[in-house]
Design a protein around this motif. Sequence first.
Motif, short mmCIF file in Angstrom:
data_model
loop_
_atom_site.label_atom_id
_atom_site.label_comp_id
_atom_site.label_asym_id
_atom_site.label_seq_id
_atom_site.Cartn_x
_atom_site.Cartn_y
_atom_site.Cartn_z
N LEU B 158 -0.21 -4.48 -10.13
CA LEU B 158 0.98 -3.93 -10.77
C LEU B 158 2.11 -4.95 -10.76
CD1 LEU B 158 2.08 -1.40 -12.11
CD2 LEU B 158 2.91 -0.65 -9.88
N THR B 161 1.66 -7.06 -13.74
CA THR B 161 1.96 -6.27 -14.94
C THR B 161 3.46 -6.16 -15.15
OG1 THR B 161 -0.07 -5.00 -14.72
CG2 THR B 161 1.69 -3.98 -15.97
N LYS B 300 2.44 -2.27 -22.26
CA LYS B 300 1.02 -1.90 -22.20
C LYS B 300 0.12 -3.03 -22.68
CE LYS B 300 1.82 1.90 -24.41
NZ LYS B 300 1.70 3.22 -25.06
N THR B 303 -1.66 -5.98 -20.60
CA THR B 303 -2.93 -5.82 -19.90
C THR B 303 -4.03 -6.69 -20.52
OG1 THR B 303 -4.25 -4.14 -18.84
CG2 THR B 303 -3.89 -3.89 -21.19
N LEU B 314 -4.42 -3.02 -14.46
CA LEU B 314 -5.65 -2.45 -14.98
C LEU B 314 -6.85 -3.35 -14.66
CD1 LEU B 314 -6.47 0.06 -16.59
CD2 LEU B 314 -6.43 -1.35 -18.64
N ALA B 337 -4.56 4.66 -13.23
CA ALA B 337 -3.89 3.72 -14.15
C ALA B 337 -3.03 4.49 -15.14
CB ALA B 337 -4.93 2.89 -14.89
N TYR B 341 0.98 3.94 -15.57
CA TYR B 341 1.54 3.51 -16.85
C TYR B 341 2.47 4.58 -17.41
CZ TYR B 341 -1.07 -0.80 -17.45
OH TYR B 341 -1.54 -2.07 -17.31
N TRP B 342 2.05 5.83 -17.26
CA TRP B 342 2.86 6.92 -17.79
C TRP B 342 4.24 6.94 -17.12
CZ3 TRP B 342 5.16 11.35 -15.80
CH2 TRP B 342 5.65 12.25 -16.76
N CYS B 345 6.31 4.02 -18.63
CA CYS B 345 6.67 4.15 -20.05
C CYS B 345 7.57 5.37 -20.27
CB CYS B 345 5.41 4.23 -20.91
SG CYS B 345 4.48 2.71 -20.81
#
Lengths: 259, 366
Positions: B158, B161, B300, B303, B314, B337, B341-342, B345
């Motif tokens: 993460l 990311t 996103k 990734t 991911l 994951a 991500y949710w 975002c």
Amino acid sequence: MTNTNMARAQLEQGESTIIEFNDVNKWYGDFHVLKNINFSIKKGERIVVCGPSGSGKSTMIRCINRLEEHQKGSILVDGIEMNNNLKNIEAIRKDVGMVFQHFNLFPHLTILENLTLAPIWVRKMPKKEAEEMAMHYLERVKIANQALKYPGQLSGGQQQRVAIARGLCMQPRIMLFDEPTSALDPEMIKEVLDTMIQLAEEGMTMVCVTHEMGFAKTVADRVVFMDAGEIVEANEPHEFFDNPQHDRTQMFLSQILNH
Amino acid sequence: MAIEFKPSPSLPPPSTAVGPVAWLRQNLFSSPLNVFLTLFSIYIIYLIVPPIIEWGIINATWEGASKAECTAGGACWAFINVYFEQFMYGLYPSEETWRINLAVILIVLLVGMFAIKAINKLFLSLTILLIYPVVAYFLFAGGVFGLEVVETSRWGGLFLTVLLGVVGIVASFPLGALLALGRRSNMPVAKSVSLVFIETIRAVPLITILFMASVMIPLFLPEGLNFNKLLRVLIGITLFSSAYMAEVIRGGLQAIPKGQYEAADAMGLTYWQSMVLVILPQALKLVIPGIVNSFISLFKDTTLVYIVGMFDFLGRIQAANHDTNWLGTTVEGYAFAAFVYWIFCFGMSRYSMALERKLDTGHKRN
Ligand SMILES: Nc1ncnc2c1ncn2[C@@H]1O[C@H](COP(=O)(O)OP(=O)(O)O)[C@@H](O)[C@H]1O
Ligand SMILES: [Mg+2]
């Protein structure tokens, strides 16, 4: 009328020309929008420009601060020739304030910020000083209590008075007005005209496109009539209204005064 | 003998006027169609939610050393538990992860300081944009003040990311604004450079750009002049995102009435003054939804760095799925994951809505 007389007297003393059009021509593509404009304006003079829609009035006064570029002839503002030299354009714009039909205030800034923007960034004035000056001009247009509001919260008439104050904050030597009352509701026209009359009485050089003939009669030193890109006639107001020389002027006046 | 006064509790308002029953009646059962929709939705929820709760919570296994220990029949969260550190930090050395945490705490504190009125916002912004990145870089990479060097190839999870997303977002924003201005400028050089750049980048998939950045560029560079792969990937992502950002911002610029440009010109503002003080603030405000949209999709898209052998959040989860101790935990991995991500975002989207409300001073344009 004493005001006008006083202004005339002042004019006769300082005969210096501040704006000069020599054989100015401009085209939009094939369309010849300004044809051989020859005209000069003296310091302190109040000029009203009228004429039918599309006759090139806006184009002409926008040439004075280079919002439009002319292709032939020369324009001198305050002795500076208008050409592609950015320095010249900057120098001229510092000296020329402009008020638009649709106010064009900056909606993301408060009234006060609208007024101080140019003094701070163009004139490099300290912020505090700029704010004091802005408040001074806001008081003059009788709107100082709205200084911290946003333009969208003001009425049209108030916005236009703010726009005038914003122009004045540059401490210009010339003020241009392009139909400043045409977008206003009738009951707001007077407050804006009153502000402009006050400004005229203080001796500001003004070029004003307007169809407010009452304003032209009381304030103007000369009225300029344009049609199809030409200056057809330019005369003192009483001559212009009582004794128009050209058929086109007569026709225009009969249309505008009779409705 | 004193008589004790006991006030009786005031009666609640009639349940038909306020309270949950009235609320239900007004909002869920106000018409036959609404009654039907409400019942239908309840049925759908009934079909979906209980099995998920059963699988994810009631029958889940939280602790354990391998998939074999997950015998309750539900989710095997032990997998996430065991691999948690790797998912967060990649192969960053365990005893050094405090450096990443410290950098996160620092930025949260710095951004939080915007809420303090007495602080000079410009100074704070410059600190965040110019000083913080340097501090963060040395915290992450080490090599100074006795901090152990951590190669960028060990950065992952993460952490990677978020790093790719944040750097991409922060760097592509000004670059996008410049490109948008360039594309609308009257200067032929600026205009054509911006146009060619934007159209070229938009015509190429991100995967290709990442591949070029990591594999092809080194082939063309002279021997010895090779720079860090992470840096190359960051540049690739930034360029990619800035082309999209440019078009979003250009949309905003086009919506600004001509009168605004003219008023700014007439007061004698220079081109840059008029853009920065008058035009861009209005244009950017208009396109906040589009900008955030680009940011979310960039976040996103990062990734895709798996294609050049980098293991982001991911990527780490997928790699862990191949662990023979944990075969069959793919669903848990992807569920985790999706959840993370949710959160990110959704957070960005909520923030953008709050920002729009804050900047909307309720004035119409003219
Ligand atoms: N940017 C432009 N391109 C082409 N034609 C224009 C442009 N601006 C104005 N015109 C035309 O030039 C003429 C004069 O316009 P304008 O000076 O605005 O007239 P007025 O202010 O007297 O109503 C009009 O016929 C108008 O359609
Ligand atoms: Mg006009």
